[in-house]
Design a protein around this motif. Sequence first.
Motif, PDB file in Angstrom:
ATOM      1  N   THR A 116     -24.332  42.710  17.154  1.00 35.07           N
ATOM      2  CA  THR A 116     -25.740  43.087  17.176  1.00 35.07           C
ATOM      3  C   THR A 116     -26.562  42.212  16.253  1.00 35.07           C
ATOM      4  N   SER A 117     -25.924  41.214  15.622  1.00 35.60           N
ATOM      5  CA  SER A 117     -26.664  40.275  14.786  1.00 35.60           C
ATOM      6  C   SER A 117     -26.238  38.866  15.148  1.00 35.60           C
ATOM      7  N   PRO A 118     -27.050  37.855  14.824  1.00 40.23           N
ATOM      8  CA  PRO A 118     -26.715  36.475  15.167  1.00 40.23           C
ATOM      9  C   PRO A 118     -25.339  36.104  14.612  1.00 40.23           C
ATOM     10  N   SER A 119     -24.617  35.294  15.364  1.00 40.24           N
ATOM     11  CA  SER A 119     -23.279  34.875  14.952  1.00 40.24           C
ATOM     12  C   SER A 119     -23.189  33.356  14.988  1.00 40.24           C
ATOM     13  N   PRO A 120     -22.084  32.789  14.518  1.00 35.09           N
ATOM     14  CA  PRO A 120     -21.945  31.332  14.545  1.00 35.09           C
ATOM     15  C   PRO A 120     -21.967  30.750  15.946  1.00 35.09           C
ATOM     16  N   ARG A 121     -21.801  31.601  16.988  1.00 34.35           N
ATOM     17  CA  ARG A 121     -21.816  31.107  18.356  1.00 34.35           C
ATOM     18  C   ARG A 121     -23.244  30.770  18.796  1.00 34.35           C
ATOM     19  N   ASP A 122     -24.242  31.238  18.072  1.00 33.95           N
ATOM     20  CA  ASP A 122     -25.641  31.083  18.477  1.00 33.95           C
ATOM     21  C   ASP A 122     -26.122  29.660  18.251  1.00 33.95           C
ATOM     22  N   GLY A 123     -27.087  29.261  19.063  1.00 38.43           N
ATOM     23  CA  GLY A 123     -27.782  28.004  18.845  1.00 38.43           C
ATOM     24  C   GLY A 123     -27.210  26.814  19.563  1.00 38.43           C
ATOM     25  N   MET A 180     -36.712  31.539  21.675  1.00 34.83           N
ATOM     26  CA  MET A 180     -35.602  32.461  21.655  1.00 34.83           C
ATOM     27  C   MET A 180     -34.312  31.641  21.567  1.00 34.83           C
ATOM     28  N   PRO A 181     -33.408  32.003  20.644  1.00 34.59           N
ATOM     29  CA  PRO A 181     -32.166  31.248  20.516  1.00 34.59           C
ATOM     30  C   PRO A 181     -31.249  31.464  21.710  1.00 34.59           C
ATOM     31  N   ILE A 182     -30.594  30.399  22.090  1.00 33.58           N
ATOM     32  CA  ILE A 182     -29.627  30.456  23.185  1.00 33.58           C
ATOM     33  C   ILE A 182     -28.254  30.630  22.554  1.00 33.58           C
ATOM     34  N   SER A 183     -27.504  31.603  23.032  1.00 33.19           N
ATOM     35  CA  SER A 183     -26.156  31.844  22.536  1.00 33.19           C
ATOM     36  C   SER A 183     -25.151  31.275  23.520  1.00 33.19           C
ATOM     37  N   GLN A 184     -23.968  31.013  23.018  1.00 36.09           N
ATOM     38  CA  GLN A 184     -22.880  30.491  23.840  1.00 36.09           C
ATOM     39  C   GLN A 184     -21.709  31.452  23.795  1.00 36.09           C
ATOM     40  N   LEU A 185     -21.110  31.678  24.942  1.00 31.83           N
ATOM     41  CA  LEU A 185     -19.938  32.540  25.035  1.00 31.83           C
ATOM     42  C   LEU A 185     -18.815  31.736  25.673  1.00 31.83           C
ATOM     43  N   GLU A 186     -17.722  31.557  24.927  1.00 32.73           N
ATOM     44  CA  GLU A 186     -16.583  30.836  25.486  1.00 32.73           C
ATOM     45  C   GLU A 186     -15.810  31.759  26.414  1.00 32.73           C
ATOM     46  N   VAL A 187     -15.620  31.280  27.634  1.00 32.13           N
ATOM     47  CA  VAL A 187     -14.814  31.970  28.632  1.00 32.13           C
ATOM     48  C   VAL A 187     -13.797  30.956  29.138  1.00 32.13           C
ATOM     49  N   PRO A 188     -12.783  31.371  29.873  1.00 31.24           N
ATOM     50  CA  PRO A 188     -11.800  30.390  30.354  1.00 31.24           C
ATOM     51  C   PRO A 188     -12.459  29.213  31.080  1.00 31.24           C
TER      52      PRO A 188
END
Length: 127
Positions: A119-126, A1-9
Amino acid sequence: MPISQLEVPDGIIAYEVHEPRADSGAAIAVAAEETDPALSSPYPGSAGESAPLVICSPAMGDVRDVYNPLARALCAAGFRVATADLRGHGDSSATFNRYGDEATAGDLIALIEDCLLYTSPSPRDGL
């Protein structure tokens, strides 16, 4: 399963989204490591596009993987499930200046907004 990243402060929160899919009229859990990734992709038209979202946030000292069995069961019931690593845990960064309830709440709100927006993979994924 791909791990996504979310930028937060001050850092990055790592998370995974587990998607349900429709199969013969019934929603079943599909783990990317167990089947063809094309069958479980969250592209528009998949069961995940309209499935209710559940966020799983582990306790201090745990990581998102503790929710994998629950995520599979929730996906089997037709839910879309996001599991996240808290600040300084798992694949999330440890560069944060703030920790605690308010910081975690802000991170989870950002995660909910991100999951509802994409709802679809984005450049933030992986990671």
